[in-house]
Design a protein around this motif. Sequence first.
Motif, PDB file in Angstrom:
ATOM      1  N   ALA A  25       0.864  -1.179   0.000  1.00 12.24           N
ATOM      2  CA  ALA A  25       0.000   0.000   0.000  1.00 12.24           C
ATOM      3  C   ALA A  25       0.899   1.227   0.000  1.00 12.24           C
ATOM      4  O   ALA A  25       1.982   1.205   0.585  1.00 12.24           O
ATOM      5  CB  ALA A  25      -0.899  -0.003   1.230  1.00 12.24           C
ATOM      6  N   SER A  26       0.464   2.291  -0.647  1.00  8.92           N
ATOM      7  CA  SER A  26       1.299   3.485  -0.748  1.00  8.92           C
ATOM      8  C   SER A  26       1.091   4.458   0.413  1.00  8.92           C
ATOM      9  O   SER A  26       1.834   5.416   0.552  1.00  8.92           O
ATOM     10  CB  SER A  26       1.053   4.198  -2.077  1.00  8.92           C
ATOM     11  N   ASN A  27       0.068   4.201   1.241  1.00  8.43           N
ATOM     12  CA  ASN A  27      -0.169   5.055   2.402  1.00  8.43           C
ATOM     13  C   ASN A  27      -1.019   4.291   3.422  1.00  8.43           C
ATOM     14  O   ASN A  27      -1.531   3.203   3.129  1.00  8.43           O
ATOM     15  CB  ASN A  27      -0.839   6.370   1.991  1.00  8.43           C
ATOM     16  N   GLY A  28      -1.169   4.857   4.615  1.00  7.22           N
ATOM     17  CA  GLY A  28      -1.905   4.191   5.685  1.00  7.22           C
ATOM     18  C   GLY A  28      -3.373   3.976   5.389  1.00  7.22           C
ATOM     19  O   GLY A  28      -3.944   2.947   5.773  1.00  7.22           O
ATOM     20  N   VAL A  29      -4.002   4.919   4.730  1.00  2.00           N
ATOM     21  CA  VAL A  29      -5.423   4.786   4.398  1.00  2.00           C
ATOM     22  C   VAL A  29      -5.635   3.578   3.480  1.00  2.00           C
ATOM     23  O   VAL A  29      -6.520   2.746   3.717  1.00  2.00           O
ATOM     24  CB  VAL A  29      -5.964   6.088   3.747  1.00  2.00           C
ATOM     25  N   GLU A  30      -4.806   3.475   2.458  1.00  2.06           N
ATOM     26  CA  GLU A  30      -4.891   2.341   1.541  1.00  2.06           C
ATOM     27  C   GLU A  30      -4.589   1.031   2.267  1.00  2.06           C
ATOM     28  O   GLU A  30      -5.215  -0.001   2.004  1.00  2.06           O
ATOM     29  CB  GLU A  30      -3.908   2.535   0.379  1.00  2.06           C
ATOM     30  N   ALA A  31      -3.658   1.063   3.212  1.00  4.01           N
ATOM     31  CA  ALA A  31      -3.290  -0.146   3.960  1.00  4.01           C
ATOM     32  C   ALA A  31      -4.466  -0.688   4.765  1.00  4.01           C
ATOM     33  O   ALA A  31      -4.699  -1.899   4.804  1.00  4.01           O
ATOM     34  CB  ALA A  31      -2.109   0.142   4.881  1.00  4.01           C
ATOM     35  N   VAL A  32      -5.232   0.189   5.390  1.00  5.95           N
ATOM     36  CA  VAL A  32      -6.399  -0.245   6.164  1.00  5.95           C
ATOM     37  C   VAL A  32      -7.412  -0.927   5.250  1.00  5.95           C
ATOM     38  O   VAL A  32      -7.923  -2.007   5.559  1.00  5.95           O
ATOM     39  CB  VAL A  32      -7.052   0.940   6.920  1.00  5.95           C
ATOM     40  N   VAL A  33      -7.675  -0.321   4.107  1.00  8.97           N
ATOM     41  CA  VAL A  33      -8.638  -0.880   3.156  1.00  8.97           C
ATOM     42  C   VAL A  33      -8.165  -2.241   2.653  1.00  8.97           C
ATOM     43  O   VAL A  33      -8.932  -3.218   2.633  1.00  8.97           O
ATOM     44  CB  VAL A  33      -8.875   0.094   1.976  1.00  8.97           C
ATOM     45  N   ARG A  34      -6.899  -2.329   2.268  1.00  8.35           N
ATOM     46  CA  ARG A  34      -6.367  -3.600   1.741  1.00  8.35           C
ATOM     47  C   ARG A  34      -6.401  -4.699   2.798  1.00  8.35           C
ATOM     48  O   ARG A  34      -6.772  -5.829   2.511  1.00  8.35           O
ATOM     49  CB  ARG A  34      -4.948  -3.414   1.216  1.00  8.35           C
ATOM     50  N   ALA A  35      -6.008  -4.364   4.023  1.00  7.98           N
ATOM     51  CA  ALA A  35      -5.971  -5.361   5.096  1.00  7.98           C
ATOM     52  C   ALA A  35      -7.377  -5.831   5.458  1.00  7.98           C
ATOM     53  O   ALA A  35      -7.587  -7.014   5.723  1.00  7.98           O
ATOM     54  CB  ALA A  35      -5.267  -4.801   6.328  1.00  7.98           C
ATOM     55  N   ALA A  36      -8.323  -4.927   5.447  1.00  7.63           N
ATOM     56  CA  ALA A  36      -9.701  -5.294   5.781  1.00  7.63           C
ATOM     57  C   ALA A  36     -10.334  -6.134   4.678  1.00  7.63           C
ATOM     58  O   ALA A  36     -11.199  -6.970   4.941  1.00  7.63           O
ATOM     59  CB  ALA A  36     -10.533  -4.036   6.035  1.00  7.63           C
ATOM     60  N   THR A  37      -9.884  -5.937   3.440  1.00  6.86           N
ATOM     61  CA  THR A  37     -10.408  -6.691   2.305  1.00  6.86           C
ATOM     62  C   THR A  37      -9.878  -8.114   2.291  1.00  6.86           C
ATOM     63  O   THR A  37     -10.599  -9.061   1.980  1.00  6.86           O
ATOM     64  CB  THR A  37     -10.029  -5.980   0.986  1.00  6.86           C
ATOM     65  N   ARG A  38      -8.610  -8.262   2.619  1.00  6.53           N
ATOM     66  CA  ARG A  38      -7.962  -9.580   2.641  1.00  6.53           C
ATOM     67  C   ARG A  38      -7.017  -9.617   3.831  1.00  6.53           C
ATOM     68  O   ARG A  38      -5.943  -9.015   3.793  1.00  6.53           O
ATOM     69  CB  ARG A  38      -7.195  -9.812   1.352  1.00  6.53           C
ATOM     70  N   VAL A  39      -7.429 -10.295   4.898  1.00  3.75           N
ATOM     71  CA  VAL A  39      -6.675 -10.297   6.148  1.00  3.75           C
ATOM     72  C   VAL A  39      -5.299 -10.952   5.936  1.00  3.75           C
ATOM     73  O   VAL A  39      -5.220 -12.117   5.541  1.00  3.75           O
ATOM     74  CB  VAL A  39      -7.452 -11.029   7.265  1.00  3.75           C
ATOM     75  N   PRO A  40      -4.227 -10.200   6.200  1.00  2.00           N
ATOM     76  CA  PRO A  40      -2.878 -10.738   6.004  1.00  2.00           C
ATOM     77  C   PRO A  40      -2.399 -11.527   7.227  1.00  2.00           C
ATOM     78  O   PRO A  40      -2.979 -11.437   8.313  1.00  2.00           O
ATOM     79  CB  PRO A  40      -2.038  -9.466   5.829  1.00  2.00           C
ATOM     80  N   ALA A  41      -1.314 -12.270   7.044  1.00  2.00           N
ATOM     81  CA  ALA A  41      -0.683 -12.991   8.153  1.00  2.00           C
ATOM     82  C   ALA A  41       0.178 -12.042   8.978  1.00  2.00           C
ATOM     83  O   ALA A  41       0.438 -12.292  10.150  1.00  2.00           O
ATOM     84  CB  ALA A  41       0.157 -14.140   7.621  1.00  2.00           C
ATOM     85  N   LEU A  42       0.620 -10.937   8.362  1.00  2.00           N
ATOM     86  CA  LEU A  42       1.512  -9.975   9.002  1.00  2.00           C
ATOM     87  C   LEU A  42       1.372  -8.638   8.307  1.00  2.00           C
ATOM     88  O   LEU A  42       1.189  -8.590   7.083  1.00  2.00           O
ATOM     89  CB  LEU A  42       2.968 -10.458   8.892  1.00  2.00           C
ATOM     90  N   ILE A  43       1.501  -7.568   9.074  1.00  2.00           N
ATOM     91  CA  ILE A  43       1.519  -6.219   8.508  1.00  2.00           C
ATOM     92  C   ILE A  43       2.849  -5.590   8.880  1.00  2.00           C
ATOM     93  O   ILE A  43       3.256  -5.622  10.047  1.00  2.00           O
ATOM     94  CB  ILE A  43       0.343  -5.372   9.040  1.00  2.00           C
ATOM     95  N   ILE A  44       3.529  -5.038   7.879  1.00  2.00           N
ATOM     96  CA  ILE A  44       4.796  -4.337   8.094  1.00  2.00           C
ATOM     97  C   ILE A  44       4.555  -2.882   7.725  1.00  2.00           C
ATOM     98  O   ILE A  44       4.047  -2.591   6.640  1.00  2.00           O
ATOM     99  CB  ILE A  44       5.921  -4.921   7.219  1.00  2.00           C
TER     100      ILE A  44
END
Length: 113
Positions: A25-44
């Motif tokens: 993701a290129s920013n925090g807002v996009e990261a929240v959307v992406r993570a909520a759409t497909r739950v990852p095993a880890l977030i960096i």
Amino acid sequence: MDDEPEILAAWRLILENEGYEVGCASNGVEAVVRAATRVPALIITDWMMPLMDGPELCRRLKAIPELAKVPILMHTAVPPPEGAVRNWDVCLRKPVGAELFLTTVAKLCRQRH
């Protein structure tokens, strides 16, 4: 996620070469959307990012029930200030070697499963 595209690209390549599936993701807002759409095993994430900094990203992710238990690796050149609320699992200070980074990623991914 990192605020420097070349660092993001390098770590993505390193992780993919180790067999990890990587979403960026290129920013925090996009990261929240992406993570909520497909739950990852880890977030960096990095501490300093556009639109939403790392601490706020961590706070928002932990507030989403589906993401609350996903481990978070804070990868930053800026040390967290004393007394900062730690909504992340591990903080690695830049620059960090690939071996420590990959060992930490593997450990955090194992914790999730």
